[in-house]
Design an enzyme around this catalytic site. Structure first.
Site, PDB file in Angstrom:
ATOM      1  N   ARG A 147     -15.934 -28.289 -27.235  1.00 31.87           N
ATOM      2  CA  ARG A 147     -15.712 -29.729 -27.260  1.00 31.87           C
ATOM      3  C   ARG A 147     -17.038 -30.406 -26.933  1.00 31.87           C
ATOM      4  O   ARG A 147     -17.915 -29.824 -26.289  1.00 31.87           O
ATOM      5  CB  ARG A 147     -14.663 -30.145 -26.230  1.00 31.87           C
ATOM      6  CG  ARG A 147     -13.269 -29.581 -26.463  1.00 31.87           C
ATOM      7  CD  ARG A 147     -12.320 -30.090 -25.381  1.00 31.87           C
ATOM      8  NE  ARG A 147     -10.941 -29.650 -25.582  1.00 31.87           N
ATOM      9  CZ  ARG A 147     -10.397 -28.591 -24.979  1.00 31.87           C
ATOM     10  NH1 ARG A 147     -11.113 -27.863 -24.132  1.00 31.87           N
ATOM     11  NH2 ARG A 147      -9.138 -28.267 -25.212  1.00 31.87           N
ATOM     12  N   LYS A 170     -10.724 -29.326 -20.550  1.00 28.41           N
ATOM     13  CA  LYS A 170      -9.881 -30.409 -20.053  1.00 28.41           C
ATOM     14  C   LYS A 170      -9.206 -29.999 -18.760  1.00 28.41           C
ATOM     15  O   LYS A 170      -8.769 -28.859 -18.607  1.00 28.41           O
ATOM     16  CB  LYS A 170      -8.836 -30.774 -21.107  1.00 28.41           C
ATOM     17  CG  LYS A 170      -9.431 -31.449 -22.343  1.00 28.41           C
ATOM     18  CD  LYS A 170      -8.352 -31.893 -23.306  1.00 28.41           C
ATOM     19  CE  LYS A 170      -8.943 -32.620 -24.499  1.00 28.41           C
ATOM     20  NZ  LYS A 170      -7.914 -33.059 -25.462  1.00 28.41           N
ATOM     21  N   HIS A 239     -16.777 -32.657 -33.305  1.00 25.05           N
ATOM     22  CA  HIS A 239     -15.366 -32.356 -33.542  1.00 25.05           C
ATOM     23  C   HIS A 239     -15.200 -31.561 -34.833  1.00 25.05           C
ATOM     24  O   HIS A 239     -14.395 -30.629 -34.916  1.00 25.05           O
ATOM     25  CB  HIS A 239     -14.551 -33.650 -33.613  1.00 25.05           C
ATOM     26  CG  HIS A 239     -14.655 -34.482 -32.381  1.00 25.05           C
ATOM     27  ND1 HIS A 239     -14.152 -34.098 -31.157  1.00 25.05           N
ATOM     28  CD2 HIS A 239     -15.225 -35.695 -32.167  1.00 25.05           C
ATOM     29  CE1 HIS A 239     -14.409 -35.027 -30.256  1.00 25.05           C
ATOM     30  NE2 HIS A 239     -15.056 -36.000 -30.847  1.00 25.05           N
ATOM     31  N   ARG A 242     -16.183 -27.973 -34.277  1.00 28.44           N
ATOM     32  CA  ARG A 242     -15.139 -27.276 -33.516  1.00 28.44           C
ATOM     33  C   ARG A 242     -13.957 -26.934 -34.430  1.00 28.44           C
ATOM     34  O   ARG A 242     -13.422 -25.827 -34.380  1.00 28.44           O
ATOM     35  CB  ARG A 242     -14.684 -28.143 -32.341  1.00 28.44           C
ATOM     36  CG  ARG A 242     -13.527 -27.571 -31.514  1.00 28.44           C
ATOM     37  CD  ARG A 242     -13.333 -28.434 -30.270  1.00 28.44           C
ATOM     38  NE  ARG A 242     -12.007 -28.301 -29.694  1.00 28.44           N
ATOM     39  CZ  ARG A 242     -11.658 -27.367 -28.800  1.00 28.44           C
ATOM     40  NH1 ARG A 242     -12.535 -26.454 -28.420  1.00 28.44           N
ATOM     41  NH2 ARG A 242     -10.441 -27.335 -28.315  1.00 28.44           N
ATOM     42  N   HIS A 265      -6.849 -24.460 -25.562  1.00 27.98           N
ATOM     43  CA  HIS A 265      -5.654 -25.276 -25.744  1.00 27.98           C
ATOM     44  C   HIS A 265      -4.588 -24.858 -24.740  1.00 27.98           C
ATOM     45  O   HIS A 265      -4.286 -23.663 -24.621  1.00 27.98           O
ATOM     46  CB  HIS A 265      -5.092 -25.119 -27.159  1.00 27.98           C
ATOM     47  CG  HIS A 265      -5.895 -25.825 -28.204  1.00 27.98           C
ATOM     48  ND1 HIS A 265      -5.803 -25.533 -29.547  1.00 27.98           N
ATOM     49  CD2 HIS A 265      -6.815 -26.825 -28.099  1.00 27.98           C
ATOM     50  CE1 HIS A 265      -6.622 -26.325 -30.220  1.00 27.98           C
ATOM     51  NE2 HIS A 265      -7.241 -27.104 -29.375  1.00 27.98           N
ATOM     52  N   TYR A 274      -3.874 -25.561 -37.178  1.00 29.68           N
ATOM     53  CA  TYR A 274      -4.811 -24.805 -38.004  1.00 29.68           C
ATOM     54  C   TYR A 274      -4.105 -23.814 -38.910  1.00 29.68           C
ATOM     55  O   TYR A 274      -4.696 -23.334 -39.876  1.00 29.68           O
ATOM     56  CB  TYR A 274      -5.833 -24.083 -37.121  1.00 29.68           C
ATOM     57  CG  TYR A 274      -6.703 -25.054 -36.372  1.00 29.68           C
ATOM     58  CD1 TYR A 274      -7.724 -25.746 -37.021  1.00 29.68           C
ATOM     59  CD2 TYR A 274      -6.494 -25.312 -35.027  1.00 29.68           C
ATOM     60  CE1 TYR A 274      -8.508 -26.662 -36.337  1.00 29.68           C
ATOM     61  CE2 TYR A 274      -7.275 -26.221 -34.338  1.00 29.68           C
ATOM     62  CZ  TYR A 274      -8.273 -26.893 -34.997  1.00 29.68           C
ATOM     63  OH  TYR A 274      -9.045 -27.807 -34.335  1.00 29.68           O
TER      64      TYR A 274
END
Length: 296
Positions: A147, A170, A239, A242, A265, A274
């Site tokens: 990210r 995150k 982005h 990635r 994730h 994806y």
């Protein structure tokens, strides 16, 4: 011609937005346009007659006019805000638009570069200190699927001696990523010259020419500069790199759980987008290879 009772409350609502909520002229214009479209679609003569069935009918008119789900959702949002205002003004007892569901908009598929475009982007022959840094940034972003915040937040201590990278994603969750040969090569090449612009004691892996941690905005601008320099036909940003990493990893491995872990994730559903891209890739292969799929 708008019924006087309808027009009256549109004017009061506009006044409320302008002087009490201090919204911008552009926002006021958007609200007004959406609500006038509602008026054009409705059969009521007074806002007190508005109920959830009428709200649904207004939205069905928008669907018949082939408005996109996003546009219909925007119209419903404006109507909800207006109805909330009317409840406060005692025109309505409750908000009839609150219980009406917006149409599903569908999840947009991430855009990505294909392998040839990735190679074209990364085949940079650095002729300056910043070019070495930029190639290391590009290689690491694509090579590890980072990210933007993860890339900018990298510190020297996050580089492991065994070719791995410690990343804080995150929620400050850490994960260990393999760098890959090319990413590690260019990162090491950058580290050998980094001291020429990085002051003593600077923790950041990537620094700007101003001798401080590189910003997200600077990374985005440099990536687009290199996309133009390398004559790519589409824009490049962190982005997109990635997304390209995720797509290519899934196409090669088919291991959704592994790709989930690599991307950091929390939920598998985030990674599953994806699989749609992967299916598109497989469908193209099938159409081109299977003897019963070929068109005559």
């Amino acid at each position: 011609m708008i019924a006087p009772a309808l027009e009256k409350w549109l004017e009061k609502f506009t006044h409320h937005l302008r002087y009490e909520r201090n919204l911008s002229p552009k926002t006021l214009e958007n609200y007004r346009r959406q609500l006038e479209a509602v008026v054009d679609s409705t059969t009521i003569q007074d806002w007190s007659e508005l109920d959830s069935d009428e709200v649904k009918r207004v939205l069905s008119v928008a669907r018949r006019k082939n408005l996109s789900p996003r546009s219909i959702a925007t119209r419903l949002s404006a109507l909800r805000t207006f109805c909330h205002f009317l409840v406060g003004e005692k025109v309505l007892v409750s908000n009839p638009a609150k219980t009406v569901q917006a149409p599903k908009q569908g999840r947009p598929l991430p855009k990505q570069l294909n392998i040839d475009e990735i190679n074209q982007l990364l085949e940079i022959e650095p002729d300056s200190l910043l070019a070495v840094r930029d190639r290391a940034i590009l290689e690491l972003t694509y090579g590890c699927g980072l990210r933007l915040a993860e890339l900018c937040g990298l510190n020297l201590r996050d580089i492991e001696s065994n070719g791995q990278l410690r990343v804080r994603g995150k929620g400050r969750k850490e994960r260990i990523l393999p760098m890959g040969r090319s990413a590690e090569k260019w990162l090491n090449r950058w580290l050998r010259v980094r001291s020429q612009i990085a002051p003593d004691g600077e923790k950041a892996v990537f620094v700007s020419k101003h001798k401080r941690r590189i910003s997200a905005r600077q990374v985005g601008k440099r990536m687009q500069l290199w996309a133009s320099h390398q004559q790519l036909d589409q824009k490049v940003n962190p982005h997109k790199l990635r997304h390209s990493y995720a797509t290519h990893m899934l196409e090669s491995s088919g291991d959704l759980r592994a790709v989930q872990a690599l991307l950091g994730h929390a939920n598998l559903s985030t990674t599953q987008v994806y699989t749609h891209l992967d299916f598109q890739h497989l469908a193209k292969v099938y159409d081109g290879a299977h003897p019963r799929a070929k068109k005559k």
